[in-house]
Motif scaffolding. Sequence first.
Motif, PDB file in Angstrom:
ATOM      1  N   GLY A 164      -3.903 -11.270  -1.563  1.00  0.00           N
ATOM      2  CA  GLY A 164      -3.913 -12.407  -2.478  1.00  0.00           C
ATOM      3  C   GLY A 164      -2.562 -13.108  -2.443  1.00  0.00           C
ATOM      4  N   ASP A 165      -2.260 -13.848  -3.474  1.00  0.00           N
ATOM      5  CA  ASP A 165      -1.008 -14.609  -3.507  1.00  0.00           C
ATOM      6  C   ASP A 165       0.174 -13.674  -3.253  1.00  0.00           C
ATOM      7  N   PRO A 166       0.873 -13.855  -2.141  1.00  0.00           N
ATOM      8  CA  PRO A 166       1.910 -12.892  -1.769  1.00  0.00           C
ATOM      9  C   PRO A 166       3.261 -13.156  -2.431  1.00  0.00           C
ATOM     10  N   ARG A 167       3.422 -14.279  -3.087  1.00  0.00           N
ATOM     11  CA  ARG A 167       4.746 -14.658  -3.583  1.00  0.00           C
ATOM     12  C   ARG A 167       5.314 -13.625  -4.561  1.00  0.00           C
ATOM     13  N   GLY A 168       6.514 -13.206  -4.276  1.00  0.00           N
ATOM     14  CA  GLY A 168       7.194 -12.263  -5.147  1.00  0.00           C
ATOM     15  C   GLY A 168       6.813 -10.811  -4.931  1.00  0.00           C
ATOM     16  N   LYS A 169       5.793 -10.569  -4.135  1.00  0.00           N
ATOM     17  CA  LYS A 169       5.398  -9.173  -3.887  1.00  0.00           C
ATOM     18  C   LYS A 169       6.320  -8.537  -2.850  1.00  0.00           C
ATOM     19  N   LYS A 170       6.401  -7.232  -2.907  1.00  0.00           N
ATOM     20  CA  LYS A 170       7.351  -6.517  -2.056  1.00  0.00           C
ATOM     21  C   LYS A 170       6.733  -6.165  -0.703  1.00  0.00           C
ATOM     22  N   GLY A 242       7.368   0.653  -5.112  1.00  0.00           N
ATOM     23  CA  GLY A 242       6.787  -0.586  -5.640  1.00  0.00           C
ATOM     24  C   GLY A 242       6.285  -1.554  -4.598  1.00  0.00           C
ATOM     25  N   ALA A 243       6.254  -1.141  -3.325  1.00  0.00           N
ATOM     26  CA  ALA A 243       5.833  -2.064  -2.262  1.00  0.00           C
ATOM     27  C   ALA A 243       4.353  -2.404  -2.349  1.00  0.00           C
ATOM     28  N   SER A 244       4.013  -3.650  -2.030  1.00  0.00           N
ATOM     29  CA  SER A 244       2.610  -4.062  -1.919  1.00  0.00           C
ATOM     30  C   SER A 244       2.111  -3.976  -0.486  1.00  0.00           C
ATOM     31  N   VAL A 245       3.029  -4.148   0.457  1.00  0.00           N
ATOM     32  CA  VAL A 245       2.683  -4.057   1.873  1.00  0.00           C
ATOM     33  C   VAL A 245       3.741  -3.228   2.581  1.00  0.00           C
ATOM     34  N   ARG A 282       4.744   6.509  -2.802  1.00  0.00           N
ATOM     35  CA  ARG A 282       5.862   5.887  -3.515  1.00  0.00           C
ATOM     36  C   ARG A 282       5.641   4.397  -3.758  1.00  0.00           C
ATOM     37  N   THR A 283       4.669   3.834  -3.053  1.00  0.00           N
ATOM     38  CA  THR A 283       4.462   2.389  -3.129  1.00  0.00           C
ATOM     39  C   THR A 283       3.526   2.039  -4.271  1.00  0.00           C
ATOM     40  N   ASP A 284       3.320   0.753  -4.485  1.00  0.00           N
ATOM     41  CA  ASP A 284       2.362   0.292  -5.487  1.00  0.00           C
ATOM     42  C   ASP A 284       1.005   0.135  -4.804  1.00  0.00           C
ATOM     43  N   ARG A 285       0.455   1.276  -4.395  1.00  0.00           N
ATOM     44  CA  ARG A 285      -0.828   1.268  -3.681  1.00  0.00           C
ATOM     45  C   ARG A 285      -0.803   0.235  -2.544  1.00  0.00           C
ATOM     46  N   ALA A 286       0.257   0.330  -1.726  1.00  0.00           N
ATOM     47  CA  ALA A 286       0.488  -0.689  -0.703  1.00  0.00           C
ATOM     48  C   ALA A 286      -0.565  -0.654   0.389  1.00  0.00           C
ATOM     49  N   ALA A 287      -0.850  -1.835   0.909  1.00  0.00           N
ATOM     50  CA  ALA A 287      -1.628  -1.941   2.142  1.00  0.00           C
ATOM     51  C   ALA A 287      -0.727  -1.516   3.295  1.00  0.00           C
TER      52      ALA A 287
END
Lengths: 340, 340, 340
Positions: A164-170, A242-245, A282-287
């Motif tokens: 989704g909207d990637p802005r600001g995501k880690k 906290g990573a998203s990707v 450790r991530t935020d359920r990162a892809a």
Amino acid sequence: MNHLTSWTDLPAATWQACLDRALWHRQHRAWTQSAAGKALGLVFFNPSLRTRASMDLAAAHLGAHPVTLTPGSGTWGLETRDGVTMDGDAAEHVKEAFGVLSRYVDALGVRTFATLSDYEADHEDRAFRAAVAASAVPVVNLESARWHPCQELGDAATICDHVGDPRGKKFVLHWAPHPKPLPRAVPNSAVMMAARLGMEVIVARPDGFGLDADVLALAQKEASKHGGSVTESSHRPDALSGASVVYAKAWSGGTVYDAPELEARQRASHADWRLSNGDMTRTDRAAFMHCLPVRRGVVVDGDVLDHERAIHLLQAEYRLHAQKAVLEWVWGLEGLGTGD
Amino acid sequence: MNHLTSWTDLPAATWQACLDRALWHRQHRAWTQSAAGKALGLVFFNPSLRTRASMDLAAAHLGAHPVTLTPGSGTWGLETRDGVTMDGDAAEHVKEAFGVLSRYVDALGVRTFATLSDYEADHEDRAFRAAVAASAVPVVNLESARWHPCQELGDAATICDHVGDPRGKKFVLHWAPHPKPLPRAVPNSAVMMAARLGMEVIVARPDGFGLDADVLALAQKEASKHGGSVTESSHRPDALSGASVVYAKAWSGGTVYDAPELEARQRASHADWRLSNGDMTRTDRAAFMHCLPVRRGVVVDGDVLDHERAIHLLQAEYRLHAQKAVLEWVWGLEGLGTGD
Amino acid sequence: MNHLTSWTDLPAATWQACLDRALWHRQHRAWTQSAAGKALGLVFFNPSLRTRASMDLAAAHLGAHPVTLTPGSGTWGLETRDGVTMDGDAAEHVKEAFGVLSRYVDALGVRTFATLSDYEADHEDRAFRAAVAASAVPVVNLESARWHPCQELGDAATICDHVGDPRGKKFVLHWAPHPKPLPRAVPNSAVMMAARLGMEVIVARPDGFGLDADVLALAQKEASKHGGSVTESSHRPDALSGASVVYAKAWSGGTVYDAPELEARQRASHADWRLSNGDMTRTDRAAFMHCLPVRRGVVVDGDVLDHERAIHLLQAEYRLHAQKAVLEWVWGLEGLGTGD
């Protein structure tokens, strides 16, 4: 003429239009005849599976006719350096080869990996630029020493589709071990792509494995335009937090040109950077992303690739959709820019 | 059945019709469907860039489907000799391979270079003729031990396009140095082509590097029919003086079969035959031609290739146009002979 | 999803429908657009001439777009084993490679020969099954360790076309010498095919070169359903006596996995099993078949191949027709099952 050497050939608005168009192509998967009567030449100086298949099909989907050549395997070895006396293995110079091919086709795609032995040639993308200079038709970079813009567009579309909207995501570009020293075209392009998406980009890598300073500076500048950031870290847990990707990729250390044996030892000493599902917790359920090909059990645990949050296959699929957009841009076809 | 083995398969009027049609194809660059529902098989026993790409595209332009095979690289090695016990590397005989392929496609293109070790096999074009004998469909020579008729037609069209009426103009086939002994199919065909165009043909070469006497005799006979001439010279300045076309090409010396090491020494001793712009100033502002691939700084100076009078890229482009005409002739399609 | 791994994927009625359709395709040789907008990926881990050309053309005849890849030659080497640490030559795992490719195309064809060094992997067809497991689209076996179903269908159609009603006629699968140990996919499939046709099947082979007991048991069971039989013999004259079809094929002995040097000696000791026209006189004017490629003078005398009763070229031609039927089945296209 619409050459595609790197992201700099695509201003932000065009880049965004290609990305939107890639998303559109995935939804519609249409075979059209918009490029009927056109031919696309594909020249691979290095191995390829995804790029070869997806570029061939991108052309076919649009009604264009693809022709694939692999110099040195069924075709002549090619010389890319200027002014040399050609008394070695190469029977033909890029000047002639691309001069000729560009008279047969309406665009060329060229893959020419980094030498990892000639820093200046790699840093200036000389082999790819020699092909561009010799060609009378647009040339698309299918991975050069420095950049991989088709991968970049496909990756960006994958993130927009999945995250989704990637802005600001880690976004964490995570260095990985590998038995061979690998080029940096993909990590360079990944950083640039995430910066353009306005993400919080972290390059996690061991000391001595930083990306080129000029690439990082360019990425930081691009990130600041889109509300993102680019930083480096050698501390994996902090980087992943906290990573998203998470985008895993092996690349060679800074000593590869001057002291390749030292580089090999340094690389081997970081085998523990192999990414595991433990790391991913450790991530935020990162892809999880990887450009492929990937060595299971070396670069990353098989478990990570087999996990439901791994999107490396979707990522590879987007190569096809993104490259259809690239060809539409190269040839000025209808559709691009309108998303329709 | 319209096999194309050498110029002798094309009577002068047909040859001229193909040549005119090649010029027409360059002007129109049309994609048609005149050969829709036909397939063209291309079999390369030797490397190729131009021929591979241009034959694939010639088929595609006419609506035919091309399939390219490279024996020994992804396909089986092939035996071309008759009656041998096949206990070596080759897993398949040309009899079976071409017998089978000719049941799949509507024409075959075959490249099979000279061995340079078996004089009789080369002189009789045995490998190519074995393919023809085994095939149930027309076979087009994509360079055999003796002839390269597609190159020949493309070269003739290039001269007619660029030089204008060639009759009586001076054509110099200029021997060139090369690190490897090369076959003579291209020089043989170049002499025959210029003879058919009614040009004043001079074969400039060092002593010991003359073309086969029977080829020269055939060319002289053909030249006399068209108001031209064919002579030899080992004196470069005289040969180049007043030339309208200089066609550089490396080929092996006459001792290559019986004494290959001697041939290598003889060849190496003539490195000064490398063509330079200084040499070209002796001509009448001659166009420079080469069939490609060409080694810069070995066969010819890079300056000559980069000069505005070099037409080697146009020459390569004409391969596509000429081969479209050849396929039209092979398949008896409309268009050929009418120039429309 | 219509994978084609072996004859067991095609119930007898479907198998018969494919066979009838192959006969129909030979009569009509039509190019249609029934599979327009579909793509077929072809992946060859091993060399191919017939399969490569005929599958490419089968797709093209139906209007589909074929893309051919050869891992290790222009593409990455692929790992097929599960759970291994990929620190060797293979840069990519089948899981990723076929996962990706199956997102680009609408069906995959895969060739992956027996290892002849890992019995269990071969016997379980692991490499092919790994490709199937990773693919999101139907996968067609283009010869795996155990089976060659496209060959099988083409062979059955050849017999029905040439021999007429095959029921009760004698079919001899005749072992042949070869300088290399060869896999058994073709003999396994040939036995199964002739059993399904209700023929009196005899496997003539030296002691120690019997087919796997489980394959023979399956074939016997299938034969009994169709009024035929399957037996073995090490006595060539008896086996050939009265035969309507002689199918020559080399394959490795039973000791190949555990004692390859012993197998080589055993194989070499049976060079007299090379089939001659003298042998053929013992038959009932039998048609001669071979899957190709064939080594003349080693596997069989050239005279046998050049004899008017040799139908190996027709047999190869039927690969094209049979594979068109297979693709129609895989994709659920109209035509199959109706013979129209």
